[in-house]
Design an enzyme around this catalytic site. Structure first.
Site, PDB file in Angstrom:
ATOM      1  N   SER A  81      -4.247 -16.545  -4.315  1.00  0.00           N
ATOM      2  CA  SER A  81      -3.195 -15.773  -3.640  1.00  0.00           C
ATOM      3  C   SER A  81      -2.878 -14.452  -4.337  1.00  0.00           C
ATOM      4  O   SER A  81      -1.914 -13.787  -3.972  1.00  0.00           O
ATOM      5  CB  SER A  81      -1.921 -16.614  -3.526  1.00  0.00           C
TER       6      SER A  81
ATOM      7  N   PHE B 171      -0.263 -10.175 -11.295  1.00  0.00           N
ATOM      8  CA  PHE B 171      -0.466  -8.769 -11.639  1.00  0.00           C
ATOM      9  C   PHE B 171      -0.751  -8.663 -13.144  1.00  0.00           C
ATOM     10  O   PHE B 171      -0.009  -9.216 -13.956  1.00  0.00           O
ATOM     11  CB  PHE B 171       0.799  -7.975 -11.266  1.00  0.00           C
ATOM     12  N   GLY B 172      -1.843  -7.983 -13.479  1.00  0.00           N
ATOM     13  CA  GLY B 172      -2.236  -7.883 -14.894  1.00  0.00           C
ATOM     14  C   GLY B 172      -3.394  -8.801 -15.229  1.00  0.00           C
ATOM     15  O   GLY B 172      -4.034  -8.643 -16.258  1.00  0.00           O
TER      16      GLY B 172
ATOM     17  N   ALA C 177      -8.890 -11.003 -12.558  1.00  0.00           N
ATOM     18  CA  ALA C 177      -9.579 -11.949 -11.670  1.00  0.00           C
ATOM     19  C   ALA C 177      -8.659 -12.391 -10.538  1.00  0.00           C
ATOM     20  O   ALA C 177      -9.071 -12.465  -9.373  1.00  0.00           O
ATOM     21  CB  ALA C 177     -10.054 -13.163 -12.467  1.00  0.00           C
ATOM     22  N   SER C 178      -7.407 -12.690 -10.867  1.00  0.00           N
ATOM     23  CA  SER C 178      -6.454 -13.148  -9.844  1.00  0.00           C
ATOM     24  C   SER C 178      -6.281 -12.094  -8.761  1.00  0.00           C
ATOM     25  O   SER C 178      -6.385 -12.392  -7.560  1.00  0.00           O
ATOM     26  CB  SER C 178      -5.102 -13.468 -10.502  1.00  0.00           C
TER      27      SER C 178
ATOM     28  N   ASN D  89      -1.006 -22.873 -21.027  1.00  0.00           N
ATOM     29  CA  ASN D  89       0.317 -22.277 -20.793  1.00  0.00           C
ATOM     30  C   ASN D  89       1.409 -23.324 -20.591  1.00  0.00           C
ATOM     31  O   ASN D  89       2.549 -22.976 -20.276  1.00  0.00           O
ATOM     32  CB  ASN D  89       0.286 -21.371 -19.562  1.00  0.00           C
TER      33      ASN D  89
ATOM     34  N   HIS E 151       5.565 -17.816  -9.596  1.00  0.00           N
ATOM     35  CA  HIS E 151       4.818 -19.050  -9.294  1.00  0.00           C
ATOM     36  C   HIS E 151       4.622 -19.916 -10.538  1.00  0.00           C
ATOM     37  O   HIS E 151       4.417 -21.120 -10.424  1.00  0.00           O
ATOM     38  CB  HIS E 151       3.469 -18.740  -8.630  1.00  0.00           C
TER      39      HIS E 151
ATOM     40  N   GLU F 199       4.648 -17.917 -22.984  1.00  0.00           N
ATOM     41  CA  GLU F 199       3.459 -18.363 -22.239  1.00  0.00           C
ATOM     42  C   GLU F 199       2.745 -19.515 -22.947  1.00  0.00           C
ATOM     43  O   GLU F 199       1.587 -19.825 -22.650  1.00  0.00           O
ATOM     44  CB  GLU F 199       2.512 -17.175 -22.025  1.00  0.00           C
TER      45      GLU F 199
ATOM     46  N   ARG G 273       3.664 -10.489 -21.312  1.00  0.00           N
ATOM     47  CA  ARG G 273       4.344 -11.702 -20.851  1.00  0.00           C
ATOM     48  C   ARG G 273       5.106 -12.423 -21.970  1.00  0.00           C
ATOM     49  O   ARG G 273       5.997 -13.220 -21.685  1.00  0.00           O
ATOM     50  CB  ARG G 273       3.317 -12.668 -20.266  1.00  0.00           C
TER      51      ARG G 273
ATOM     52  N   HIS H 183      -3.250 -12.627 -21.806  1.00  0.00           N
ATOM     53  CA  HIS H 183      -2.873 -13.606 -22.838  1.00  0.00           C
ATOM     54  C   HIS H 183      -3.758 -13.370 -24.054  1.00  0.00           C
ATOM     55  O   HIS H 183      -4.922 -12.964 -23.909  1.00  0.00           O
ATOM     56  CB  HIS H 183      -3.113 -15.051 -22.359  1.00  0.00           C
TER      57      HIS H 183
ATOM     58  N   CYS I 137      -8.143 -21.836 -21.170  1.00  0.00           N
ATOM     59  CA  CYS I 137      -6.908 -21.890 -20.364  1.00  0.00           C
ATOM     60  C   CYS I 137      -6.655 -23.297 -19.851  1.00  0.00           C
ATOM     61  O   CYS I 137      -5.511 -23.693 -19.641  1.00  0.00           O
ATOM     62  CB  CYS I 137      -7.020 -20.994 -19.134  1.00  0.00           C
TER      63      CYS I 137
HETATM   64  N1  LIG Z   1      -5.196 -17.404 -20.266  1.00  0.00           N
HETATM   65  C1  LIG Z   1      -4.674 -18.583 -20.019  1.00  0.00           C
HETATM   66  N2  LIG Z   1      -4.356 -19.354 -20.972  1.00  0.00           N
HETATM   67  N3  LIG Z   1      -4.373 -18.961 -18.757  1.00  0.00           N
HETATM   68  C2  LIG Z   1      -4.838 -18.347 -17.572  1.00  0.00           C
HETATM   69  C3  LIG Z   1      -3.806 -18.408 -16.519  1.00  0.00           C
HETATM   70  C4  LIG Z   1      -4.258 -17.823 -15.210  1.00  0.00           C
HETATM   71  C5  LIG Z   1      -3.122 -17.699 -14.225  1.00  0.00           C
HETATM   72  N4  LIG Z   1      -3.642 -17.289 -12.935  1.00  0.00           N
HETATM   73  C6  LIG Z   1      -2.872 -17.373 -11.833  1.00  0.00           C
HETATM   74  O1  LIG Z   1      -1.760 -17.835 -11.846  1.00  0.00           O
HETATM   75  C7  LIG Z   1      -3.495 -16.868 -10.546  1.00  0.00           C
HETATM   76  C8  LIG Z   1      -2.962 -17.570  -9.301  1.00  0.00           C
HETATM   77  C9  LIG Z   1      -3.302 -16.843  -8.031  1.00  0.00           C
HETATM   78  O2  LIG Z   1      -3.452 -15.616  -8.059  1.00  0.00           O
HETATM   79  O3  LIG Z   1      -3.400 -17.516  -6.967  1.00  0.00           O
HETATM   80  C10 LIG Z   1      -2.086 -16.708 -14.738  1.00  0.00           C
HETATM   81  O4  LIG Z   1      -2.279 -15.502 -14.533  1.00  0.00           O
HETATM   82  O5  LIG Z   1      -1.106 -17.133 -15.368  1.00  0.00           O
END
Ligand SMILES: N=C(N)NCCC[C@H](NC(=O)CCC(=O)O)C(=O)O
Length: 448
Positions: free
Chosen positions: A19, A23-24, A27-28, A110, A137, A174, A214, A250, A371
């Protein structure tokens, strides 16, 4: 050796989707609205857990949360029956429904910060669930995380599960993604390393300009106080703000530590020589010999580190003291990273074996091998006090795979989040899961 690192991996939940919520996290945001496969995601995670269990490492499972989170939607004014709440959110605020439906609790690095009993004043293992305050979220995870940790680490003589820090940007926390513990052996005292992105109350510290920091210094200090850590056993460092702006949201995207080894990029921390010197000095005071494996920017750039998730790896100690590095498939696809890895394992250094895992479903949301796991260093007697229902075994692996087969969809897109049957599917699956893992009633829907 009488103590071990136990990895508790997050079991991917039935609503895994893309979804674009973070932001930041490059990949997301770049995979927003891609079609997800929750069944495959859960199986990829389980395959990693089982492989590490088969290699002789101690492995546990952290259960997913109830999603969509109807209670959060109600707090935002959506009313009626549970089905009506979801339908109204889908119609009036689909972005909020997407946030309340995220399976982000899978990234258990996290979930909490953990201090082993060798480091704490009262000699208990301390857990502080992360408030994950920077993203809505993720900010709704900590109450269920706390109940799950209490169900897994119930023995109050040995374990202490705190409440999350105040839910405010000043104390943005985090969890273990920004925390590493160094030690000579897993038993005995160690040095806890807290990495922050900005300071909330002290204007002298720089901050990133493009993407959010964060984690705050003040959150790290609060966790160290709550856990009863001594000043001689703690090191703080600020992540280089330029790397946050380059997508390192992170610290575990730019460095990973295990025992006496820190594998990290040249640009990980501000004032890096000072940080490494302090780690070395404090670890020596508890009998450890600190080793830094620093990757030069000229060999692997920060951009290549973010793309490949080279540092979002797991370092696992073998019985001869050398270490395996567990990396995602994406490392193979970035040529300079793959050749660096081969050079490293042949260099005579502490890391001498590579294991590669396909975690693409999680990776597309910015979640690599590191993660997906929460590390808890435990003595043999502490391990015996953990709820054994969550410990990986041949049987549990088969049971969980069958459970995923029965309950998970193999396609989930944004529009599917509006499907009222998804909530019931998720609840039915989790109800069964709490019995499989012997967790009791940990979910809101089980408490009415
Ligand atoms: N690096 C570590 N330890 N954790 C990775 C967490 C990924 C997580 N992605 C998300 O929450 C994406 C959800 C979305 O876009 O649907 C985050 O950004 O918090």
């Amino acid at each position: 050796m009488n103590a071990y690192e136990v990895n508790f991996d997050g079991l991917v939940g039935p609503t895994h989707n893309y979804s674009g919520l973070s932001f930041g996290n490059v990949a997301s945001t770049s995979n927003t609205k891609a079609l997800a496969n929750p069944r495959l995601a859960a199986k990829q995670g389980l395959a990693k857990m089982k492989a590490l269990h088969d290699l002789g490492f101690k492995q546990g499972v952290l259960a997913p949360h109830e999603r969509p989170d109807v209670a959060s939607l109600r707090r935002l004014g959506f009313s009626g029956t549970d089905g009506e709440v979801v339908a109204r959110a889908a119609k009036e605020a689909p972005a909020i429904l997407a946030a309340a439906s995220s399976a982000s609790c899978m990234w258990t690095a996290n979930a909490a910060t953990v201090s082993p009993s060798g480091d704490t004043a009262d000699r208990r293992v301390h857990f502080t669930p992360a408030n994950l305050n920077n993203k809505f979220h993720r900010s709704i995870e900590h109450p269920t995380t706390r109940r799950l940790l209490q169900a897994m680490f119930a023995d109050e003589q040995r374990f202490m599960v705190h409440e999350a820090l105040p839910a405010q940007m000043h104390f943005g926390d985090e969890g273990a993604a920004n925390h590493t513990r160094f030690c000579a052996e897993y038993d005995g005292a160690g040095v806890e390393f807290f990495v922050f992105g900005a300071a909330a109350f002290d204007g002298r510290y720089p901050a990133p300009q493009r993407f959010p920091a964060r984690q705050t210094l003040e959150a790290c200090q609060a966790v160290a106080r709550l856990h009863g850590l001594s000043e001689s056993g703690v090191v703080y460092a600020q992540q280089d703000p330029a790397t946050i702006d380059a997508g390192v949201f992170h610290n575990d995207v730019i460095s990973v530590g295990n025992r006496n080894v820190l594998f990290h990029h040249e640009k990980s921390f501000l004032d890096q020589p000072r940080v490494l010197e302090e780690l070395s000095r404090k670890l020596a005071a508890v009998g450890g010999h600190f080793v830094s494996v620093e990757v030069p920017d000229a060999e692997v750039s920060v951009a290549e580190a973010v793309k490949s998730y080279l540092f979002n790896s797991q370092l696992l100690s073998k019985s001869d003291g050398s270490m395996i590095i567990v990396v995602p498939e994406e490392c193979r696809n970035v040529e300079r990273v793959w050749s660096y890895l081969h050079k490293m394992i042949g260099s005579g250094g502490p890391i001498n074996e590579i294991r590669v895992f396909d975690l693409k479903q999680s990776m597309q949301n910015g979640g690599g091998p590191a993660c997906l796991r929460l590390r808890v260093a435990l003595s043999s007697s502490e391990i015996a006090a953990v709820n054994q229902g969550v410990m990986m075994s041949e049987q549990l692996f088969l049971t969980l795979n069958g459970w995923v087969e029965r309950h998970y969809r193999d396609r989930l897109g944004g529009d599917d989040l509006a499907d009222p049957s998804l909530l019931n599917e998720c609840r039915g699956a989790l109800d069964e899961l709490t019995q499989i893992l012997h967790l009791g009633s940990v979910y809101p829907f089980q408490q009415v």
